[in-house]
Design a protein around this motif. Sequence first.
Motif, PDB file in Angstrom:
ATOM      1  N   CYS A  49       6.065 -41.061 -14.185  1.00 43.30           N
ATOM      2  CA  CYS A  49       5.612 -39.837 -13.500  1.00 43.30           C
ATOM      3  C   CYS A  49       4.226 -39.439 -13.987  1.00 43.30           C
ATOM      4  CB  CYS A  49       6.520 -38.658 -13.840  1.00 43.30           C
ATOM      5  SG  CYS A  49       7.867 -38.486 -12.745  1.00 43.30           S
ATOM      6  N   TYR A  50       4.041 -39.476 -15.273  1.00 46.57           N
ATOM      7  CA  TYR A  50       2.781 -39.040 -15.874  1.00 46.57           C
ATOM      8  C   TYR A  50       1.630 -39.941 -15.430  1.00 46.57           C
ATOM      9  CZ  TYR A  50      -0.317 -37.235 -19.525  1.00 46.57           C
ATOM     10  OH  TYR A  50      -1.361 -36.676 -20.210  1.00 46.57           O
ATOM     11  N   GLU A  51       1.842 -41.254 -15.454  1.00 50.20           N
ATOM     12  CA  GLU A  51       0.794 -42.176 -14.981  1.00 50.20           C
ATOM     13  C   GLU A  51       0.519 -41.942 -13.496  1.00 50.20           C
ATOM     14  OE1 GLU A  51      -1.185 -43.937 -16.656  1.00 50.20           O
ATOM     15  OE2 GLU A  51      -0.255 -44.952 -18.357  1.00 50.20           O
ATOM     16  N   SER A  52       1.575 -41.672 -12.714  1.00 49.46           N
ATOM     17  CA  SER A  52       1.395 -41.406 -11.282  1.00 49.46           C
ATOM     18  C   SER A  52       0.592 -40.134 -11.075  1.00 49.46           C
ATOM     19  CB  SER A  52       2.751 -41.222 -10.588  1.00 49.46           C
ATOM     20  OG  SER A  52       3.562 -42.340 -10.758  1.00 49.46           O
ATOM     21  N   GLU A  53       0.937 -39.119 -11.845  1.00 48.53           N
ATOM     22  CA  GLU A  53       0.257 -37.830 -11.720  1.00 48.53           C
ATOM     23  C   GLU A  53      -1.225 -37.962 -12.083  1.00 48.53           C
ATOM     24  OE1 GLU A  53       2.354 -34.800 -13.853  1.00 48.53           O
ATOM     25  OE2 GLU A  53       1.069 -33.196 -13.107  1.00 48.53           O
ATOM     26  N   ILE A  54      -1.492 -38.713 -13.153  1.00 47.84           N
ATOM     27  CA  ILE A  54      -2.881 -38.951 -13.562  1.00 47.84           C
ATOM     28  C   ILE A  54      -3.634 -39.662 -12.433  1.00 47.84           C
ATOM     29  CG2 ILE A  54      -4.353 -40.289 -15.154  1.00 47.84           C
ATOM     30  CD1 ILE A  54      -3.234 -37.876 -16.577  1.00 47.84           C
ATOM     31  N   ASN A  55      -2.973 -40.624 -11.779  1.00 42.13           N
ATOM     32  CA  ASN A  55      -3.610 -41.345 -10.671  1.00 42.13           C
ATOM     33  C   ASN A  55      -3.960 -40.410  -9.522  1.00 42.13           C
ATOM     34  OD1 ASN A  55      -3.701 -43.820 -11.847  1.00 42.13           O
ATOM     35  ND2 ASN A  55      -1.912 -44.652 -10.802  1.00 42.13           N
ATOM     36  N   ILE A  56      -3.020 -39.535  -9.145  1.00 43.59           N
ATOM     37  CA  ILE A  56      -3.278 -38.607  -8.034  1.00 43.59           C
ATOM     38  C   ILE A  56      -4.437 -37.672  -8.400  1.00 43.59           C
ATOM     39  CG2 ILE A  56      -2.341 -36.740  -6.606  1.00 43.59           C
ATOM     40  CD1 ILE A  56       0.437 -38.098  -6.934  1.00 43.59           C
ATOM     41  N   LEU A 114      -1.075 -48.549 -13.469  1.00 38.70           N
ATOM     42  CA  LEU A 114      -0.115 -49.243 -12.608  1.00 38.70           C
ATOM     43  C   LEU A 114       0.715 -50.240 -13.418  1.00 38.70           C
ATOM     44  CD1 LEU A 114      -2.266 -49.845  -9.391  1.00 38.70           C
ATOM     45  CD2 LEU A 114      -0.306 -48.310  -9.604  1.00 38.70           C
ATOM     46  N   ALA A 115       0.079 -50.854 -14.416  1.00 41.20           N
ATOM     47  CA  ALA A 115       0.803 -51.804 -15.272  1.00 41.20           C
ATOM     48  C   ALA A 115       1.918 -51.082 -16.041  1.00 41.20           C
ATOM     49  CB  ALA A 115      -0.163 -52.477 -16.245  1.00 41.20           C
ATOM     50  N   ASN A 116       1.619 -49.902 -16.538  1.00 38.95           N
ATOM     51  CA  ASN A 116       2.645 -49.113 -17.234  1.00 38.95           C
ATOM     52  C   ASN A 116       3.757 -48.680 -16.282  1.00 38.95           C
ATOM     53  OD1 ASN A 116       1.816 -49.170 -19.861  1.00 38.95           O
ATOM     54  ND2 ASN A 116       0.859 -47.142 -19.868  1.00 38.95           N
ATOM     55  N   VAL A 136       3.734 -44.791  -3.577  1.00 38.48           N
ATOM     56  CA  VAL A 136       4.364 -45.634  -4.590  1.00 38.48           C
ATOM     57  C   VAL A 136       5.811 -45.196  -4.742  1.00 38.48           C
ATOM     58  CG1 VAL A 136       4.237 -46.529  -6.945  1.00 38.48           C
ATOM     59  CG2 VAL A 136       2.153 -45.724  -5.832  1.00 38.48           C
ATOM     60  N   THR A 137       6.729 -46.155  -4.686  1.00 41.67           N
ATOM     61  CA  THR A 137       8.143 -45.866  -4.934  1.00 41.67           C
ATOM     62  C   THR A 137       8.560 -46.620  -6.181  1.00 41.67           C
ATOM     63  OG1 THR A 137       8.537 -45.666  -2.581  1.00 41.67           O
ATOM     64  CG2 THR A 137      10.477 -45.959  -3.966  1.00 41.67           C
TER      65      THR A 137
END
Lengths: 156, 121
Positions: A49-56, A114-116, A136-137
């Motif tokens: 979630c955190y990596e996704s949030e950082i990406n957004i 994305l790797a994480n 991303v799912t």
Amino acid sequence: MRESQKFEKSFDVQGGSFQNAGNVSGQIKSILKEMGVSTDIVRRVAIICYESEINIVSYAKKGTITLVVTDEAVKIETKDEGPGIPDIELAMKEGYSTATAAVREMGFGAGMGLANMKKYSDHLIITSEVGIGTCVTMIVMDFSKILHPDLPPLTL
Amino acid sequence: MTLKDVQDILEAEVLVGRDQLQKPVKTAFAADLMSDVLAFAKPDSLLLTGLTNPQVVRTADILDITAIIMVRGKKPSEETVKLAEELKIPILSTRYILFETSGRLHAKGITGCIEKVGGEI
């Protein structure tokens, strides 16, 4: 995810809002903890979630993160309105990044996100359209419950 | 070892979490790249870093890090302190550089939360 689904909630994430990045992930982590989801699953979901949030925050205008919890798995679905990813295979490579200086100053943008997300999820599907956005799912499975659904909680 | 021992070894200033100095610590991870911290750090470890922004606290919260040690005399921003107080994550600041900080803790028995990468999640 049909009948066993017991929880679903969506969260808005504002692009460029570096100060608040991680807020949604913190909330999702608290919800899962309160639901009694096992520590290992909570941790893996919190990281993706955190990596996704950082990406957004780093790349998109805005986006949503949706949390779905069932008895056997946790699903995180992200949708953003952003530049999209022209070459997903390239973007998945560790070390590949298009991050700005602001992102790097936060301690991100080294091409590990994305790797994480892949490392900590059991399934990861990315779809992206250039100029429209990225979805991303990610699914994190609780294998103990799938393999032994009727097993009582472990007592020592 | 407790966080209080860590404070003494590093002659560190406690900026957040004075009430948590009795917490035990055994392992640590050191990096300025938060994605590496997310990839490799383990729960209940110390996070040694030269970064001072709120994302360090967020990362620590996501991973259940025991305490953040800011090295090279770095001091957190006001927002960072506020978030750490809210999430109850101790922040210590030491004047030792990252190499010295790691070495001094290792010499007293703190080990890396993983030894090397590859084959281990």
